[in-house]
Each structure stands twice: as C-alpha cells, then as structure tokens.
Design an enzyme around this catalytic site. Structure first.
Site, PDB file in Angstrom:
ATOM      1  N   ASP A  59     -39.418  48.081  42.332  1.00 48.83           N
ATOM      2  CA  ASP A  59     -38.053  48.014  41.827  1.00 48.83           C
ATOM      3  C   ASP A  59     -37.897  48.602  40.427  1.00 48.83           C
ATOM      4  OD1 ASP A  59     -39.567  45.930  40.752  1.00 48.83           O
ATOM      5  OD2 ASP A  59     -37.834  44.608  40.532  1.00 48.83           O
TER       6      ASP A  59
ATOM      7  N   ASP B 158     -39.319  47.996  37.447  1.00 53.43           N
ATOM      8  CA  ASP B 158     -39.348  47.265  36.180  1.00 53.43           C
ATOM      9  C   ASP B 158     -40.747  47.192  35.560  1.00 53.43           C
ATOM     10  OD1 ASP B 158     -40.315  45.477  38.051  1.00 53.43           O
ATOM     11  OD2 ASP B 158     -38.858  43.882  37.622  1.00 53.43           O
ATOM     12  N   ARG B 159     -41.772  47.614  36.308  1.00 54.53           N
ATOM     13  CA  ARG B 159     -43.122  47.604  35.726  1.00 54.53           C
ATOM     14  C   ARG B 159     -43.556  49.008  35.351  1.00 54.53           C
ATOM     15  NH1 ARG B 159     -47.037  43.372  38.803  1.00 54.53           N
ATOM     16  NH2 ARG B 159     -45.508  41.697  39.065  1.00 54.53           N
TER      17      ARG B 159
ATOM     18  N   ASP C 245     -43.279  50.308  39.612  1.00 58.45           N
ATOM     19  CA  ASP C 245     -43.427  49.502  40.829  1.00 58.45           C
ATOM     20  C   ASP C 245     -42.216  49.640  41.759  1.00 58.45           C
ATOM     21  OD1 ASP C 245     -41.601  48.061  39.309  1.00 58.45           O
ATOM     22  OD2 ASP C 245     -42.295  46.127  40.058  1.00 58.45           O
TER      23      ASP C 245
ATOM     24  N   LYS D 167     -37.378  43.615  32.504  1.00 60.31           N
ATOM     25  CA  LYS D 167     -38.403  44.547  32.082  1.00 60.31           C
ATOM     26  C   LYS D 167     -38.041  45.917  32.645  1.00 60.31           C
ATOM     27  CE  LYS D 167     -41.687  42.892  35.613  1.00 60.31           C
ATOM     28  NZ  LYS D 167     -41.199  41.588  36.112  1.00 60.31           N
TER      29      LYS D 167
ATOM     30  N   SER E 224     -40.058  43.551  44.708  1.00 56.42           N
ATOM     31  CA  SER E 224     -40.761  44.180  43.589  1.00 56.42           C
ATOM     32  C   SER E 224     -42.083  44.841  43.965  1.00 56.42           C
ATOM     33  CB  SER E 224     -40.952  43.142  42.496  1.00 56.42           C
ATOM     34  OG  SER E 224     -41.381  43.773  41.325  1.00 56.42           O
ATOM     35  N   HIS E 225     -43.199  44.320  43.437  1.00 58.24           N
ATOM     36  CA  HIS E 225     -44.491  44.975  43.654  1.00 58.24           C
ATOM     37  C   HIS E 225     -45.087  44.612  45.017  1.00 58.24           C
ATOM     38  CE1 HIS E 225     -45.269  40.998  42.073  1.00 58.24           C
ATOM     39  NE2 HIS E 225     -46.435  41.043  42.687  1.00 58.24           N
TER      40      HIS E 225
HETATM   41  C1  VG1 Z   1     -45.808  38.096  38.747  1.00 60.05           C
HETATM   42  C2  VG1 Z   1     -46.287  38.399  37.348  1.00 60.05           C
HETATM   43  C3  VG1 Z   1     -45.192  38.068  36.350  1.00 60.05           C
HETATM   44  C4  VG1 Z   1     -43.921  38.830  36.718  1.00 60.05           C
HETATM   45  C5  VG1 Z   1     -43.539  38.542  38.156  1.00 60.05           C
HETATM   46  C6  VG1 Z   1     -42.361  39.384  38.615  1.00 60.05           C
HETATM   47  O1  VG1 Z   1     -45.529  36.718  38.874  1.00 60.05           O
HETATM   48  O2  VG1 Z   1     -47.454  37.698  37.044  1.00 60.05           O
HETATM   49  O3  VG1 Z   1     -45.626  38.391  35.053  1.00 60.05           O
HETATM   50  O4  VG1 Z   1     -42.864  38.462  35.872  1.00 60.05           O
HETATM   51  O5  VG1 Z   1     -44.631  38.829  39.024  1.00 60.05           O
HETATM   52  O6  VG1 Z   1     -42.634  40.745  38.486  1.00 60.05           O
HETATM   53  P1  VG1 Z   1     -46.586  35.665  39.526  1.00 60.05           P
HETATM   54  O7  VG1 Z   1     -45.865  34.356  39.551  1.00 60.05           O
HETATM   55  O8  VG1 Z   1     -46.944  36.207  40.863  1.00 60.05           O
HETATM   56  O9  VG1 Z   1     -47.774  35.672  38.618  1.00 60.05           O
HETATM   57  V1  VG1 Z   1     -41.937  41.830  39.551  1.00 60.05           V
HETATM   58  O10 VG1 Z   1     -42.103  43.359  38.904  1.00 60.05           O
HETATM   59  O11 VG1 Z   1     -42.869  41.541  40.936  1.00 60.05           O
HETATM   60  O12 VG1 Z   1     -40.403  41.275  39.784  1.00 60.05           O
HETATM   61 CO    CO Z   2     -40.933  44.651  39.721  1.00 61.36          CO
END
Ligand code: VG1
Ligand code: CO
Length: 543
Positions: free
Chosen positions: A279, A281-282, A277, A376, A113-114
């Site tokens: 993937d 979803d953000r 981001d 998302k 993801s990010h």
């Molecule tokens: C983070 C965010 C959370 C989100 C998750 C996955 O998790 O705070 O809100 O659902 O990333 O997003 P954490 O445990 O690091 O706070 V993604 O777009 O990285 O799959």
């Molecule tokens: Co993501």
C-alpha cells in the site's frame, strides 16, 4: 433508489489489529463479512449520513469488488460524497493526503499492506479519521462492539459504478468523484523536496532503481521519479499493480525484495535502490553495496531533514515506536529535540503530530513519515533520501559512515517466527512476563540485565493508556531485547524478537548486524525458551 435492509448476525473475530482488519481474502468474501464490518465502521463514527469520505486501495484481489460494495453501502446510509481513486486505487499515504486536502470526514483504505494478496492470501480494510490518520483505539473498540451486536445493514442495489473513468457521477443521491490517485500526492512531494536539485543529480548521471513490487506505488514512482525527476526508463520496475503482487510478498526487506538486493550488492549496482510495500507506506533504502536498516534510516533522516525545503526550519521533535532502535534517540539528544517512544503502529503518532510536538517519526518495520500526512510514507522517505544525497553530494555508504562516526552504531535486527501455534506463543509471552520482576541484576552471557518491563504508553496529548505493548529487557551495556506478538498476521501467531546492541567503537561499524548481535540472539532464545517451546531453531525472517 431505495436502500435495502439486510438482516445479518455478528461474525466472530472482526477485530482490527495493528493496522485495520486483516483476514484471508476468502473470509472477507464470505457472506455478509465485508458488509458487517463496513456497517460497524459507520456505527463507530456516528453514522455516515451527510459525510464525505475518501475510498481507495492497494489493488489486491477483491479490491475492485469491495469498492463497489462500500460505495453501495455508503449511498444507502446517506453519505454525501465519496472521492475514489481511479480504478479504486490509492496508496495509503495518498489516501491520507486526500482526506486532509479535501477536508473530508475520513476514508476507507482497502489493503492488507505487506501481506501477500490473491484469492488464497490476505485482504484488509482500515478506516482513517478526518486528520488522515488511522482510527485510534477508542474508535476501533467501538467498531468491535458494533460487530458483536449487528443485526442488519443497509445497501442499495445498482449496476457497478465505472471507476476506470475520472470525473463526477452519482449513485442515488450520493456524489462519486473519481480522481487521479497520483496528482495531489505528487504535488505535495514537489512542495516538500528540492526537485530541481534531485533532477540535476539524475541528469548528471546518478542512477537509481525503484522496485514497486507489483504493488500500488508503481504509478506514483513512475510519475514522480520518471516524469517529474527525469529518471530514465527502467529505473522503476515491477510498476504495474497486480491483484496477487506477481505472487510475491509486497514487503520491502532484503528477503522479499531479493532481486533488488542482488542488484545493489552486485558489480553493476546503481547509486541508489529503493522499494515499497503493498500500500505504499513502507520503504527500503539500499546504496551501492550498502543496505540501510530502517531504524538507521529514520535516524539519518532526522539528522539530515533540514536539507529539504519542507524541513529547512528544523524539526519540532521526533518519535519512534518502542521496538525501533534507539539510534533516533542519539540524534535527538545531540540536536536538543524531544523524542517520544510509542507502541507499535502508526495510530499512536497521530496525536503527537496533530499537537505539533513532532515533525518526523518512524518504525523499525520500514515505515517513516512526517507531519505532511498522518501515515507512514514510502516514496516520501525515498525522496528525502534523494534530496539529502543531492544536497550533500555523498553516497549512501558515505552518509552511513559519517552518521555512525558522529553518533555511534546501534546494531539492530528483528527476528520473526511466523505461524507459531497461537497458544504456545501466548504462553511463552505470559511466562516471560511473569518473570520480569526477577530479571534485573541477572547476568547472562556476560551481560547484566538492568531493567525489564511490559511496555505501556500514556499518550501525553489525550491521556489514554495502551498497555501490554511488548516485553522489554534492557542491559547495562545499552543492549536491549524486545518480544512482541504481531497484530497483522492472519495465521497462528507471529513472534517478533527485536535485538539491539550499541557500539561507539569505529572498528566495529562495518560488521554484519547478525554477527554483532550473536550474543543477544543467544540470550533472547535462552530467556524466553524459543527453541524449546516452539521447536524452531531459527527465525523465518531476519530483517
Ligand atoms: C507490523 C509492523 C508495524 C506496522 C504494522 C503495519 O505490525 O511491525 O510496525 O505499523 O505492521 O504496517 P505487527 O503488529 O505485525 O508487528 V503496514 O505497512 O503492514 O500497514
Ligand atoms: Co503498508
């Protein structure tokens, strides 16, 4: 084609966090690492024999190799069919959509993801269920158990499958269908939103910039914003997915999407800016000279969703993750909607969506979505915003001003302290956790603590309980501080401090959240002893 059975041993630490298993790419590339985890997914879902899965990823380094391994393992264990995005690409929301549309038994998304990508950065794998949503905790618990007792896995030997060409092929007895990663998703967006109105607005001179951050949304944004909605060449930038995301963090916030922020705050700013981001979803939403915080964006979308054809009948209810600001709650109260508060991570929204309790939900981390998929969805949020702007004729700034005038403003910010020593972070949380009972009634910087707890969630649909989801300190004046340790990082611990203060005083609405929250920031440090314990006098990232 005979499956080979490869002996292996459990590997420590194969435990999915907030969203799938994320590790350094080199760890994932280590002997048996990916294979052990994939085999454990098969075990957790009761085997893959006869099943149909979706497979795709965000295009990061190792995405292509991992896809070949997963296909060979699915074939060896008797899967019926795997639907793969061309070049092994699929955004997370598009994968969720395919799983649902094709009524498959789930899917594997290769993404961290990010998190940054590349040989020295991060890789990840997550499993989504037949409803299109992330595996819930009982399933990830079974995965972890399986990783701890694994003795062997099955894989077939074969040449690489050519995933660059669309169409059907076979690997042993398993069918492989290589599909256009964009089309079904773009069709879904066209059903939900008033493309005619958005197209007319753009033709009328409305300007926009979408920054795909060298990640997976590039092809989606070009097809939807460019081809279907007529945004001119140059509206979508950094549109080619790269294995290392051009060396940046594919995280759509003012820090990592700085180029876009600079443009939007400058004299030549277009009317609308957005980013997504790794993937897809953000989302980040920016107007001309006006950054929209994700928690505010969620509240605005809930208040205005009826402008889009897909939501014209209104919302069934809404939900937010606990650390997300309570701007959404104010909209829900005013509109008579149920509002649920869930732990961090999209997997907790799945039951509420499946049960028809909510239509729209979101998180402070720039994730918003609805019941159209079970993830998302970055471009979905961008399109809903564009639909609202097209229908109301307002600018982003006007939408925000009107929103605050009606509901008041929940000033909000998240402060992240990254790569903190894991033991120090854990101890800080434990010590604060042990003091929660004594905090109510205490006054600090002129604010009185009303209540404090360690957030636990009882799922109203299946009765499951998730505890230890973050420490909440509530103040009598409506302010709130939340402390949580991240579940997506791969180095040490990341401490997240979520700060919120409410104002219904119009003269304050234009303030910078960091100024409006100055007291809360000082209180947060004092209560937990952040600087004293970690030696950090400021967070690494403020969003
Ligand atoms: C983070 C965010 C959370 C989100 C998750 C996955 O998790 O705070 O809100 O659902 O990333 O997003 P954490 O445990 O690091 O706070 V993604 O777009 O990285 O799959
Ligand atoms: Co993501």
């Amino acid at each position: 084609m005979k499956p080979m059975t490869i002996p292996t041993k459990p590997i420590d630490g194969q435990k999915p966090g907030t969203s799938g298993l994320r590790k350094k790419t080199k760890v994932f590339m280590g002997e048996h690492y990916l294979e052990n985890f994939i085999e454990s997914i098969w075990t957790a879902i009761g085997g893959v024999e006869g099943k149909t899965l979706v497979l795709g990823g965000d295009g990061r380094y190792f995405n292509d190799r991992a896809a070949q391994v997963i296909l060979r393992m699915a074939a060896a264990s008797g899967a019926k069919k795997v639907i793969v995005g061309q070049n092994a690409l699929l955004s997370t929301p598009a994968a969720s959509n395919l799983i649902r549309q094709k009524k498959t038994d789930g899917g594997i998304i290769m993404s961290a993801s990010h998190n940054p990508g590349g040989p020295d950065e991060d890789f990840g794998v997550k499993f989504n269920m037949p409803n299109g949503g992330p595996a819930p905790e009982d399933v990830t618990d079974r995965m972890v158990k399986a990783t701890q007792s694994i003795k062997e896995y099955k894989i077939v030997e074969s040449q690489d499958i050519d995933l660059s060409k669309r169409g059907a092929t076979k690997l042993g007895n398993m069918e492989i269908d290589v599909v256009d990663p964009v089309k079904d998703y773009a069709d879904l967006m066209e059903r939900l939103f008033d493309f005619k109105a958005i197209k007319a607005m753009i033709a009328d001179g409305f300007t926009l910039r979408f920054d795909a951050m060298h990640a997976v949304t590039g092809p989606y944004a070009k097809a939807i914003l460019g081809t279907r909605l007529g945004a001119p060449e140059g509206s979508v930038v950094n549109a080619e997915p790269k294995p290392d995301f051009g060396g940046g963090h594919p995280d759509p916030n003012p820090i990592w999407a700085k180029d876009l922020m600079d443009l939007m705050m400058g004299d030549d700013a277009p009317d609308f800016g957005a980013a997504s981001d790794g993937d897809g979803d953000r989302n980040m939403i920016v107007g001309k000279g006006c950054y929209v915080g994700p928690s505010d964006s969620l509240a605005v979308l809930a208040a205005n969703a009826h402008h889009a054809p897909g939501y014209a009948d209104g919302l069934k209810g809404v939900a937010r993750s606990m650390p997300t600001s309570r701007a959404l709650d104010r909209v829900a109260r005013a509109r008579g909607l149920d509002c649920y508060e869930t732990p961090t991570g999209w997997k907790f929204f799945g039951n509420l969506l499946d049960d028809g309790r909510i239509t729209l939900c979101g998180e402070e981390s720039a994730g918003t979505g609805s019941d159209h998929v079970r993830e998302k969805d970055g471009l979905w949020a961008v399109l809903l915003w564009l639909n609202i702007l097209a229908k109301t004729g307002k600018s982003v700034q006007e939408v925000m001003n009107d929103h605050w005038a009606e509901f008041g403003r929940n000033f909000y910010s998240r402060h992240d302290y990254e790569a903190v020593d894991a033991d120090t972070a854990r101890k800080m949380m434990d010590d604060l956790g042990a003091r929660l009972d004594k905090l109510p009634g205490e006054a600090i910087h002129g604010r009185t603590i009303a209540s404090a707890d360690d957030f636990a969630y009882d799922d109203p649909v299946d009765g499951s309980r998730a505890s230890g989801q973050g420490l909440r300190i509530m103040f009598e004046d409506g302010g709130r501080i939340v402390y949580r340790l991240s579940g997506t990082g791969t180095v040490g611990a990341t401490l997240r401090v979520y700060l919120e203060a409410f104002s219904d005083e119009p003269a304050t609405f234009g303030e910078d959240p960091q100024d409006a929250l100055a007291d809360m920031i000082a209180i947060a440090d004092e209560l937990a002893g952040i600087e004293e314990r970690t030696g950090r006098d400021a967070p690494d990232v403020r969003t």
